[in-house]
Design an enzyme around this catalytic site. Sequence first.
Site, PDB file in Angstrom:
ATOM      1  N   HIS A   1      39.446  35.686  47.252  1.00 39.22           N
ATOM      2  CA  HIS A   1      40.745  35.616  46.576  1.00 39.22           C
ATOM      3  C   HIS A   1      41.774  34.804  47.353  1.00 39.22           C
ATOM      4  CE1 HIS A   1      41.703  39.249  49.100  1.00 39.22           C
ATOM      5  NE2 HIS A   1      42.898  38.678  49.120  1.00 39.22           N
TER       6      HIS A   1
ATOM      7  N   ASP B   1      33.717  39.623  47.682  1.00 37.24           N
ATOM      8  CA  ASP B   1      34.986  38.978  48.027  1.00 37.24           C
ATOM      9  C   ASP B   1      34.917  38.287  49.392  1.00 37.24           C
ATOM     10  OD1 ASP B   1      37.560  38.113  47.612  1.00 37.24           O
ATOM     11  OD2 ASP B   1      38.510  39.952  48.310  1.00 37.24           O
TER      12      ASP B   1
ATOM     13  N   SER C   1      45.028  38.942  54.490  1.00 38.44           N
ATOM     14  CA  SER C   1      43.742  38.892  53.796  1.00 38.44           C
ATOM     15  C   SER C   1      42.828  37.843  54.404  1.00 38.44           C
ATOM     16  CB  SER C   1      43.959  38.577  52.317  1.00 38.44           C
ATOM     17  OG  SER C   1      44.557  39.656  51.655  1.00 38.44           O
TER      18      SER C   1
END
Length: 438
Positions: free
Chosen positions: A144, A174, A253
């Site tokens: 992402h 992910d 992230s």
Amino acid sequence: MKLYSKFQVILFSLIAAGAAAAATAAFCTKAVAARQQAALPPQQETVALSAQDQEHEELLSATLSDGTVLETNTPALPVANDTASYTQDEQQNISVYERCNEAVVNITTQVMGYDWFLEPVVTSSGSGSGSIIDKRGYVVTNVHVIENASIINISLADGSTYEGKVVGQDKESDIAVLKFEPPAGVELKTISFGNSDTLKVGQKVIAIGNPFALERTMTTGIISGLGRPIQESTNVIIRNMIQTDAAINPGNSGGPLLDSQGRMIGINTIIYSASGSSSGVGFAIPVSTARRVVADLLKYGKVNRGVMMLSLIQNTSRIAGYAGYGISGGMIVSRVREDSEAAKAGIKGGTKAVQYGTFNPQTIYLGGDIITAIDSISVSKLADYYSALEDKKPGDTVTVTVYRDKQYIKLKVKLEEESTATKSSGSSSKSSKSSKSI
């Protein structure tokens, strides 16, 4: 009783008065001397302070930049001049940061679109973190972070920036791997993979990333929970996530979650927060998943997972009521490829074709099995189905629980290669000439 004459009484009174006057004079003399001694300036004191007392006196005062002296009543702690002055916990934190911070990169992305004149323009941008895992310039991060990006820039600790290319990405976990080309003669710092299978709740962890574009920020905390299944998107549930209270914010992230030895035990991915900032509940993908996924991405450019040759439909109360199913959850097996391992194992597809949907109706087949579990993982929706097969490889055998004729049946199914399923998907669902709408 003894009697005294008038002369004796007067004599005794005079003697007592004289004694009282002498005592009073002596007391006053001592009090005056004490006050005079207290009024003397400090330099006239004859008793010298010891070195320890002098140090204590210095600690009880503070001098400001303009020379003003503040009197305090709290001794200051000595300033740390060397590693021996740090606590063991501080030494660990400093050591991990100095060892790993240069291996954490700042990833910025740009998504390109087109204006009214069909000219390319930047429509959005984002940022995240990543870890250099190989001296040749391989970086691991989240999908992402780089999703839909037209331009990916990777910034290092020395301020240099390189264009990154996607080696492979896997939405089910992910995890993505990027590659940039370091200049000749430049040796990159890397972060090594640790072991997430032996983690304990309460264990200390360290996160390094780029929250709010503040590069290489370190936060510390503990492992708050293990084995958390977290739904990352509509069809993606990541199992066995690591929960931590280490501060993780937007921009973290893709960055590493480290143990006290500086080894990567997770990839920071998600936070739970109403405000979008850290609320002490963050999640990281365990490095055991990253090891497997990164190996496949480097070798194949994708993850080579085992699959079943099935066409699935989400069961709903409306479909269950129409078809007469006894349950309203699970995944309906619409079609099964005839020569597949799933068909050999006995999984049955539907036989009654119906049109499902209003605006974009599709043909589905009812009357077949409903998958309710794979191994020990309950399957109530498509995300559960993908999650149950996420760590399976072609050739693995799984136990599939299906609901058929109002009873549950367990079947052993051997998984196949996804590429085979893709090539054969056209033959797995034959159209029917007659169908009804629901």
